[in-house]
Scaffold this active site. Sequence first.
Site, PDB file in Angstrom:
ATOM      1  N   LYS A  77       0.865  -1.193   0.000  1.00 42.36           N
ATOM      2  CA  LYS A  77       0.000   0.000   0.000  1.00 42.36           C
ATOM      3  C   LYS A  77       0.892   1.231   0.000  1.00 42.36           C
ATOM      4  O   LYS A  77       1.918   1.255   0.707  1.00 42.36           O
ATOM      5  CB  LYS A  77      -0.911  -0.037   1.233  1.00 42.36           C
ATOM      6  CG  LYS A  77      -1.935   1.100   1.287  1.00 42.36           C
ATOM      7  CD  LYS A  77      -2.924   0.908   2.441  1.00 42.36           C
ATOM      8  CE  LYS A  77      -3.944   2.028   2.496  1.00 42.36           C
ATOM      9  NZ  LYS A  77      -4.959   1.848   3.559  1.00 42.36           N
ATOM     10  N   SER A 152      -9.849   2.084   2.668  1.00 42.86           N
ATOM     11  CA  SER A 152      -8.941   2.810   1.811  1.00 42.86           C
ATOM     12  C   SER A 152      -7.935   1.914   1.076  1.00 42.86           C
ATOM     13  O   SER A 152      -7.309   2.367   0.117  1.00 42.86           O
ATOM     14  CB  SER A 152      -8.157   3.837   2.632  1.00 42.86           C
ATOM     15  OG  SER A 152      -7.347   3.186   3.588  1.00 42.86           O
ATOM     16  N   SER A 176     -10.198  -0.283   6.827  1.00 45.82           N
ATOM     17  CA  SER A 176      -9.597  -0.184   5.491  1.00 45.82           C
ATOM     18  C   SER A 176      -8.918  -1.429   4.949  1.00 45.82           C
ATOM     19  O   SER A 176      -8.531  -1.443   3.785  1.00 45.82           O
ATOM     20  CB  SER A 176      -8.592   0.956   5.465  1.00 45.82           C
ATOM     21  OG  SER A 176      -9.275   2.153   5.298  1.00 45.82           O
TER      22      SER A 176
HETATM   23  N1  GLN Z   1     -13.378   4.555   6.030  1.00 46.85           N
HETATM   24  C1  GLN Z   1     -12.743   4.961   7.242  1.00 46.85           C
HETATM   25  C2  GLN Z   1     -12.299   6.389   7.153  1.00 46.85           C
HETATM   26  O1  GLN Z   1     -12.467   6.976   6.115  1.00 46.85           O
HETATM   27  C3  GLN Z   1     -11.613   4.038   7.574  1.00 46.85           C
HETATM   28  C4  GLN Z   1     -10.387   4.322   6.829  1.00 46.85           C
HETATM   29  C5  GLN Z   1      -9.227   3.447   7.243  1.00 46.85           C
HETATM   30  O2  GLN Z   1      -9.406   2.440   7.909  1.00 46.85           O
HETATM   31  N2  GLN Z   1      -8.021   3.898   6.884  1.00 46.85           N
HETATM   32  O3  GLN Z   1     -11.794   6.933   8.086  1.00 46.85           O
END
Ligand code: GLN
Length: 484
Positions: A77, A152, A176
Amino acid sequence: MKPFIGVQELRNDLRAKKYSAVELAHFYLDCISELNDSINCFITVDADRCLDRAAAADRHLAESDPQPLCGIPIAHKDLFCTAGLRTTCASNMLGSFIAPYDSTVVKQIAEAGAVTLGKTNMDEFAMGSSNETSWFGVVRNPWNLSRVPGGSSGGAAASVSSGMTPLATGSDTGGSIRQPASLCGITGLKPTYGRVSRFGMIAFASSLDQGGPLAHSASDVYELLAAMEGHDPQDSTSADIGKTVLPESDRSFVIGYPESLFDDLDKNIAACIERARQQFEALGHRIEVVELPHIDAAIAAYYVLSSAEASTNLARYDGVRYGHRTDVSEDLLDMYCRSRTEGFGLEVKRRILTGTYSLSVGYFDAYYLKAQKIRRLVRDGFLSAFESVDMILAPVTPNTAFEINSLKADPVEMYKQDLYTIPVSLAGLPALALPCGFVDDLPVGMQLIGPHFAEGEVLAGGMAFQGETDWHEHHPSLESASTS
Ligand code: GLN
């Protein structure tokens, strides 16, 4: 060579010299060239170094004791710092940032012998649930190119799901890893907070961020976790707890079933998880209904806390110490303002604004402090459930992969995607997301949530399930994605 091969088979084939690590790297690089234009999983492909490292892996493979992941490709990532290879966090702010060092995760995985293919797309600074906030464009779901892959870690999940890599790293702050794994039909683990070092992983919300593995199966996830985990003195919140150990394979578990969580869930998704529950029973595990109080307040608490931490963490991107610097400015203040205005996207700015607000004098008690109290209540709710069960079976997402652009304009609707993942993050617990069916030809996932540091148990639960079912062996057809 065929796509979608698991780690054990790759390892055996490499050691038996069915193909070389260089041939294997070429196979995946070709797959990326064929599919990446339509799916957009990779921000950067590192073909030259990948082939050099594969050649080094072939030399190790010729020795008697190659490392556990020797010659096996992986995608990182794009928030894990990689020395000499740009790390963008999918932001214009870091569009040309090249870290002078490897994150601990990248370093350890390289030491385990894996070969980096490149860096995967993601929501900007890991803020999002659809991969639509990336400066480098949306990632498309390999099962249906008009749908999102989740976020994400959308690039990571889509790259594994489409067969561009057998292994990928991701990060999970509020879901995410688990949410994109579910929407793309693969397996992903959010480890216990502290299990995997955060050193060199670009921070979003430091009290929640946790790196973890994505792969085709629970056993591959376990293999990658073994390379990622471990105590790191360079991360002050890293746990000195030893390696993940799998329990005896015939161990039967008491699995908690939080019935009330299923009340508002899409009936077709609930049916997939209900079927999994019955499969666990048939495997000799016992199901016990559990209550998880305060879950309904978790999303609100998470968005206060994570945004507050983000506003602090992202203060460093001022165009001087780090990040994009504007070409035109009138004075110093104007330079800071323009650099941040140009460097950050809309969602990141929204989080910085709300986060700064909730930390400001006069509002701290009403928002930040209250959210901290809710966080404690959510955590206590899980801990009391774990007094009577070994793990909890729960949904991951309220729906299957949604259409690109369908939720983007409504941040609150987007935040609600995290309904089932965020409570686990607030409590710092490990959770394994794995596929358990399909609704309208789109994958459905479920999660096994464990007590702190019970990765071995949730992975064993996942392996037992995958030993009896083949949901994880379904793959997208990809005909419309192929450019050749
Ligand atoms: N969707 C969540 C957010 O936007 C989680 C994102 C994540 O786990 N990095 O904060």
